[in-house]
Design an enzyme around this catalytic site. Structure first.
Site, PDB file in Angstrom:
ATOM      1  N   ASP A  57      -2.641 -13.089 -17.232  1.00 40.66           N
ATOM      2  CA  ASP A  57      -3.893 -12.506 -16.739  1.00 40.66           C
ATOM      3  C   ASP A  57      -5.017 -12.967 -17.662  1.00 40.66           C
ATOM      4  OD1 ASP A  57      -4.323  -9.657 -14.868  1.00 40.66           O
ATOM      5  OD2 ASP A  57      -5.988 -10.393 -16.097  1.00 40.66           O
ATOM      6  N   THR A  89      -4.194 -10.438  -0.907  1.00 45.24           N
ATOM      7  CA  THR A  89      -4.596 -10.325   0.496  1.00 45.24           C
ATOM      8  C   THR A  89      -5.835 -11.194   0.715  1.00 45.24           C
ATOM      9  OG1 THR A  89      -3.714  -8.115   0.582  1.00 45.24           O
ATOM     10  CG2 THR A  89      -5.307  -8.693   2.288  1.00 45.24           C
ATOM     11  N   CYS A 148      -7.515  -1.011  -0.846  1.00 43.07           N
ATOM     12  CA  CYS A 148      -7.108  -1.954   0.209  1.00 43.07           C
ATOM     13  C   CYS A 148      -7.791  -1.743   1.547  1.00 43.07           C
ATOM     14  CB  CYS A 148      -5.598  -1.900   0.388  1.00 43.07           C
ATOM     15  SG  CYS A 148      -4.744  -2.543  -1.050  1.00 43.07           S
TER      16      CYS A 148
HETATM   17  C1  UDX Z   1      -2.270   0.555   1.793  1.00 45.64           C
HETATM   18  C2  UDX Z   1      -1.152   0.133   2.750  1.00 45.64           C
HETATM   19  O1  UDX Z   1      -0.462   1.294   3.214  1.00 45.64           O
HETATM   20  C3  UDX Z   1      -0.221  -0.854   2.077  1.00 45.64           C
HETATM   21  O2  UDX Z   1       0.759  -1.301   2.999  1.00 45.64           O
HETATM   22  C4  UDX Z   1      -1.050  -2.032   1.588  1.00 45.64           C
HETATM   23  O3  UDX Z   1      -0.253  -2.987   0.985  1.00 45.64           O
HETATM   24  C5  UDX Z   1      -2.132  -1.556   0.645  1.00 45.64           C
HETATM   25  O4  UDX Z   1      -2.952  -0.598   1.317  1.00 45.64           O
HETATM   26  P1  UDX Z   1      -2.519   2.279  -0.217  1.00 45.64           P
HETATM   27  O5  UDX Z   1      -3.914   1.756  -0.404  1.00 45.64           O
HETATM   28  O6  UDX Z   1      -1.662   2.520  -1.397  1.00 45.64           O
HETATM   29  O7  UDX Z   1      -1.684   1.291   0.725  1.00 45.64           O
HETATM   30  O8  UDX Z   1      -2.708   3.665   0.557  1.00 45.64           O
HETATM   31  P2  UDX Z   1      -2.073   4.411   1.806  1.00 45.64           P
HETATM   32  O9  UDX Z   1      -0.926   5.252   1.407  1.00 45.64           O
HETATM   33  O10 UDX Z   1      -1.843   3.475   2.910  1.00 45.64           O
HETATM   34  O11 UDX Z   1      -3.298   5.393   2.158  1.00 45.64           O
HETATM   35  C6  UDX Z   1      -4.614   4.877   2.372  1.00 45.64           C
HETATM   36  C7  UDX Z   1      -5.611   5.975   2.584  1.00 45.64           C
HETATM   37  O12 UDX Z   1      -5.487   6.538   3.878  1.00 45.64           O
HETATM   38  C8  UDX Z   1      -5.554   7.149   1.617  1.00 45.64           C
HETATM   39  O13 UDX Z   1      -6.874   7.471   1.230  1.00 45.64           O
HETATM   40  C9  UDX Z   1      -4.927   8.266   2.432  1.00 45.64           C
HETATM   41  O14 UDX Z   1      -5.300   9.539   1.995  1.00 45.64           O
HETATM   42  C10 UDX Z   1      -5.499   7.961   3.816  1.00 45.64           C
HETATM   43  N1  UDX Z   1      -4.693   8.479   4.932  1.00 45.64           N
HETATM   44  C11 UDX Z   1      -3.419   8.028   5.121  1.00 45.64           C
HETATM   45  C12 UDX Z   1      -5.263   9.371   5.829  1.00 45.64           C
HETATM   46  O15 UDX Z   1      -6.424   9.776   5.688  1.00 45.64           O
HETATM   47  N2  UDX Z   1      -4.522   9.812   6.901  1.00 45.64           N
HETATM   48  C13 UDX Z   1      -3.245   9.385   7.108  1.00 45.64           C
HETATM   49  O16 UDX Z   1      -2.645   9.812   8.105  1.00 45.64           O
HETATM   50  C14 UDX Z   1      -2.676   8.483   6.197  1.00 45.64           C
END
Ligand code: UDX
Length: 461
Positions: free
Chosen positions: A30, A121, A262
């Site tokens: 890094d 990504t 993400c």
């Molecule tokens: C996401 C993808 O799920 C993952 O596959 C990718 O590689 C990276 O981005 P992550 O950012 O860790 O992962 O979060 P995730 O668990 O997907 O939740 C994203 C957001 O959506 C959170 O803020 C969560 O609170 C919100 N969320 C999730 C909702 O508001 N409602 C839901 O039903 C599910």
């Protein structure tokens, strides 16, 4: 195999640990020397369940090492994974400067016949740019491009990496495919499905997956607005929809909406990419709009419940963008805190892991050590993140310390039936609120206890 991982952020570090744990020799590198110094001391720069323990195991086995010296890390590598950041520019376009710099470093230092894999990504077509840089700067270097997007959820990243529901491999040569197959052999033998495709399809599939999950969340949030007017329950609507396997229940939870590093970035990047191709993909703009509106709707609900916000103390329980992480990047809970502060409220927050990160992002935020300290003197308490820890709130204890017994559930974490007869005003999202009977009513017509069914909701906007 000898694997070099460039970029030791969330994706890169989990990639390092995963490949080491399935038997490869991995070097993580890094440009951030402070980060490498921490990693060399066995400390993860961020919280991820099980990561630090796994790092210790792999570094002590000798299969995993970290260095700032990228040229030496590249010289030995059979496979190089690019895991650098691709943040959004102001207009939503993915900033690919780090990708270009990494490509140029690989061109100058990698060995002949190296397989170069994009894990970051990136918009479809990025591998073509990386390839051109490798050709221009590689002085005859032979290499094989590939794309291998990750689908890791923060907080579940080690699990997702070791038990993936699919391994996507975009390749353009037999050697690229062969190397990736050998690299993933232990996971493939354990049954992980492999999808082999061309590079552009693999690149696009990652953006499409994240944008579709964001779309599901925005659908649930738009539906929540309708449910509030129709006196229906969005959680049950989602359960009923989700019972159909064609729909699926996951990612239909209404609340403050999505955040994190993400989803916001990837929805914006896919929209920007489509616009560049002449197709504006308006659906994605709507996904973003509904998501922004989800935070504004909760702020409006707090304001409606409290009348004026000036001089009111509001406690936000949970500041991370989701539970089980210390990550506050694009956290909806912090977006809410900003709106409430701007409206003149005093905002106090607490979070099991993300409090200090939140304070850096929103310095005006007061921090409390626990739920009851946050609630002390508060006119309202808002659930900002669905941490399991907040499920067991002691309502009687809260009532003792709060100025008003009022809870706005921005994550539909709590059970509305727990509030019946509790004396609390409970406002979930897209579900009927539970509010105390007016004391002058004296209960039911026959003088019995007040009805236990949730009350008819008052429209809140
Ligand atoms: C996401 C993808 O799920 C993952 O596959 C990718 O590689 C990276 O981005 P992550 O950012 O860790 O992962 O979060 P995730 O668990 O997907 O939740 C994203 C957001 O959506 C959170 O803020 C969560 O609170 C919100 N969320 C999730 C909702 O508001 N409602 C839901 O039903 C599910």
């Amino acid at each position: 195999m000898k694997v070099t991982v460039i970029g030791t952020g969330h994706v890169g570090l989990v990639t390092c640990v995963t490949f080491a744990s399935i038997g490869h020799d991995v070097i993580g590198t890094d440009v951030d020397s402070e980060k490498i110094e921490l990693l060399a001391r066995g400390i993860s720069p961020f919280y991820e369940a099980g990561l630090e323990e796994a790092m210790h195991t792999e570094t002590s086995s000798g299969r995993l090492a970290f260095t700032v010296d990228a040229p030496s890390a590249l010289r030995e590598a059979e496979v190089v994974f690019i895991c650098v950041g691709t943040p959004a520019r102001a207009d939503g376009e993915a900033n690919l400067v780090a990708m270009e710099q990494t490509a140029s470093q690989i061109a100058r230092h990698a060995q002949d016949d190296v397989v170069v894999v994009e894990k970051s990504t990136v918009p479809a077509g990025t591998a073509d740019r990386v390839r051109t840089t490798l050709q221009r700067e590689g002085k005859g270097l032979r290499f094989h491009m590939a794309s291998n997007p990750e689908f890791l959820r923060e907080g579940m990243a080690i699990h997702d990496a070791l038990e993936p529901d699919r391994i996507v491999v975009g390749v353009e040569s037999a050697r690229g495919l062969d190397v990736l197959r050998r690299l993933y052999a232990p996971l493939l033998e354990a049954g992980a499905p492999l999808i082999v495709t061309d590079i552009r399809t693999a690149e696009l599939a990652k953006h499409a997956s994240n944008a579709f999950l964001a779309l599901k969340i925005s659908f649930a949030n738009a539906l929540a607005r309708v449910c509030e007017h129709a006196d229906a329950d969005v959680t049950t609507v989602a359960d009923i929809m989700g019972a159909d396997p064609r729909i699926g229940r996951a990612f239909l939870d209404a609340g403050l909406g999505y955040g994190g590093y993400c989803f916001p970035k990837d929805v914006a990047a896919l929209k920007h990419l489509s616009e560049r191709f002449g197709y504006p993909f308006p659906l994605l703009g709507e996904v973003e709009r509904v998501n922004d509106e989800a935070v504004a709707a909760i702020a409006a609900k707090v304001r409606e419940a409290l009348w004026n916000l000036e001089g009111k103390r509001i406690a936000i329980l949970g500041l991370a963008f989701k539970p089980d992480t210390d990550d506050v990047r694009f956290s909806p809970a912090l977006a809410l805190a900003r709106l409430l502060l701007a409206a003149g409220a005093h905002v106090v927050g607490c979070d099991p892991r993300a409090a200090s990160g939140a304070k850096e992002e929103v310095p005006e935020l007061e921090l409390a050590n626990d739920v009851y300290e946050a609630a002390s003197g508060a006119h309202a308490l808002v659930i900002g993140t669905d941490w399991t820890e907040f499920r067991g709130l002691q309502l009687a204890a809260l009532r003792e310390v709060m100025t008003y017994p009022l809870i706005v559930d921005g994550r539909n974490l709590l059970d509305p039936s727990d509030f019946v007869g509790s004396g609390f005003w409970y406002y979930p999202t897209g579900r009927p609120p539970v509010i105390p009977e007016p004391s002058r009513s004296g209960g039911g017509v026959d003088g019995s206890e007040p009805a236990s069914a949730p009350r008819q909701p008052t429209p809140l906007w």
